[in-house]
Design a protein around this motif. Sequence first.
Motif, PDB file in Angstrom:
ATOM      1  N   TYR A   1       0.948   4.260  -2.903  1.00 51.39           N
ATOM      2  CA  TYR A   1       0.777   5.681  -2.557  1.00 51.39           C
ATOM      3  C   TYR A   1       1.991   6.492  -3.017  1.00 51.39           C
ATOM      4  O   TYR A   1       1.848   7.583  -3.585  1.00 51.39           O
TER       5      TYR A   1
ATOM      6  N   ASP B   1     -10.694   7.253   2.367  1.00 52.83           N
ATOM      7  CA  ASP B   1      -9.898   8.234   3.109  1.00 52.83           C
ATOM      8  C   ASP B   1      -9.670   9.465   2.252  1.00 52.83           C
ATOM      9  O   ASP B   1      -8.925   9.443   1.272  1.00 52.83           O
TER      10      ASP B   1
ATOM     11  N   THR C   1       1.599   8.720   5.632  1.00 51.00           N
ATOM     12  CA  THR C   1       1.987   9.771   4.693  1.00 51.00           C
ATOM     13  C   THR C   1       3.441  10.129   5.002  1.00 51.00           C
ATOM     14  O   THR C   1       4.303   9.271   4.939  1.00 51.00           O
TER      15      THR C   1
ATOM     16  N   ASP D   1      -8.983   2.130  -0.285  1.00 50.22           N
ATOM     17  CA  ASP D   1      -8.513   3.083   0.726  1.00 50.22           C
ATOM     18  C   ASP D   1      -8.661   4.513   0.220  1.00 50.22           C
ATOM     19  O   ASP D   1      -8.989   5.425   0.990  1.00 50.22           O
TER      20      ASP D   1
ATOM     21  N   LYS E   1      -0.988   0.975   6.140  1.00 47.62           N
ATOM     22  CA  LYS E   1      -2.333   1.300   6.597  1.00 47.62           C
ATOM     23  C   LYS E   1      -3.062   0.023   7.009  1.00 47.62           C
ATOM     24  O   LYS E   1      -2.883  -1.040   6.422  1.00 47.62           O
TER      25      LYS E   1
ATOM     26  N   LYS F   1       0.819  -1.209   0.000  1.00 49.74           N
ATOM     27  CA  LYS F   1       0.000   0.000   0.000  1.00 49.74           C
ATOM     28  C   LYS F   1       0.854   1.261   0.000  1.00 49.74           C
ATOM     29  O   LYS F   1       0.547   2.236  -0.704  1.00 49.74           O
ATOM     30  N   THR F   2       1.929   1.255   0.773  1.00 49.59           N
ATOM     31  CA  THR F   2       2.794   2.438   0.829  1.00 49.59           C
ATOM     32  C   THR F   2       3.461   2.692  -0.508  1.00 49.59           C
ATOM     33  O   THR F   2       3.614   3.843  -0.929  1.00 49.59           O
TER      34      THR F   2
ATOM     35  N   ARG G   1      -3.295   5.601   8.493  1.00 46.95           N
ATOM     36  CA  ARG G   1      -2.700   6.017   7.222  1.00 46.95           C
ATOM     37  C   ARG G   1      -1.203   6.236   7.425  1.00 46.95           C
ATOM     38  O   ARG G   1      -0.748   6.477   8.542  1.00 46.95           O
TER      39      ARG G   1
ATOM     40  N   ILE H   1      -5.845  10.989   2.178  1.00 51.64           N
ATOM     41  CA  ILE H   1      -4.900  10.409   1.219  1.00 51.64           C
ATOM     42  C   ILE H   1      -5.264  10.838  -0.196  1.00 51.64           C
ATOM     43  O   ILE H   1      -4.390  11.097  -1.030  1.00 51.64           O
TER      44      ILE H   1
END
Length: 503
Positions: A171, A449, A278, A445, A251, A167-168, A276, A452
């Motif tokens: 992103y 959210d 970031t 996600d 997340k 997921k990271t 989350r 994000i």
Amino acid sequence: MEYMTESVDRSPGHILCCECGVPISPNPANVCVACLRSKVDISQGVPKQVSISFCKQCQRYFQPPASWVQCALESRELLALCLKKIKAPLSKVRLVDAGFVWTEPHSKRLKVKLTIQKEVMNGAILQQVFVVDYVVQSQMCGDCHRVEAKDFWKAVIQVRQKTLHKKTFYYLEQLILKYGMHQNTLRIKEIHDGLDFYYSSKQHAQKMVEFLQGTVPCRYKASQRLISQDIHSNTYNYKSTFSVEIVPICKDNVVCLSPKLAQSLGNMSQICICIRVTSAIHLIDPNTLQVADIDGNTFWSHPFNSLCHPKQLEEFIVMECSIVRDLKRSAGAGIISKKHTLGEVWIQKTSEMNTDKQYFCRTHLGHLLNPGDLVLGFDLANCNLNDEHVNKMNSDRVPDVVLIKKSYDRTKRQRRRNWKLKELARDREDMDTDDERQYQDFLEDLEEDEAIRKNVNIYRDSTVPVESDTDDEGAPRISLAEMLEDLHISQDATGEEGASMMS
């Protein structure tokens, strides 16, 4: 007495050209312009045809001795570049005017009309207009040569994250696309636990490392290897490597903080949920709704790990749900989340519906859950938790179940999803089913959210029709106002096929 007035003509007289006898105004050479031009050519020595190098890959022109510049057709920059090619011959005459003569874009020709002056016989100044033809020759610049070679690189960034979910990285990929940080890369290679970015210069790699430090919590180590050296000129050729490690937290991970770290964050519970990731790790305490942000330096000083594997998520059904209105807060407590509601629920596993075994827990999803809803969570009571901080905790302080998010019908959400994301052009192996599932988790996600979603460019998918009706399940969706129109350029100004905006 009458006086006779006589007008005096003060205009200059005319003389005859000494060559052809044509009446002309007096000049120092006493020769008409036609005869003067036939005897003297002031443009002699100025080349009438010059070659200029152009790189088709990056659309740049070569500027001696070793630079490449971006110039539009018939621009002042391109005109200055053309005049520099004949700077030495033009230094012997006076340049009065210069401008482009229109040519076909596909002709590989640039024509420049020059007006020059020069002093000739006996101080007479002669002006002449002529055209210099520039032949555009294709030549690949050094940067594009290295890109085509794919193996020639001076610096590499190895981005790694020791976690089972990507997921990271998904992103991070969208942030790189949004800010155009991939433009200087020679090659992007995807491996099992991260990405490799290859660069032609160390400065570009350092800029990327600074970008990573500002967008995700991470740390890095730099090293370099000597490739060659010249002892006579004292020059060295190095290849640099930057190893970037992102915190191993994603997340929806359940983590256990050290007692010292939990106390420094406002006496939080040690068992928290990562809502989350970031530029910092955002945690929430499901028992009190207390939130905290942990930056990279704090994490590496007090490291912690995820307690459960994402595949250990189990589906529960909500039997009862009540909102906790009055919560007694201890002294020194931190900030409480305003976006969540604390609730107390009785839940049962969907796989154990034939039994009467139920679980009681507190959750931060009180504003979303109703009796009969499906929710995903981790069963800590029946899970083997191999963590040093959990082993030292009192068993009464470890909840039986930690609820993560409400469950919706994934097939229906995919069918109604009328938006899409861009992807980085990279070398990778075939995406397996687990990668596809993780990518769908990331898309969900984004829908759930908004924080994000603000950092990601979301594009309208024209292949999916817009539905005016709302989702029956109440699943979160992205509004059209948050989407961008997908822009593709099919042809450039010259009529040639242009490159796509992003792969």
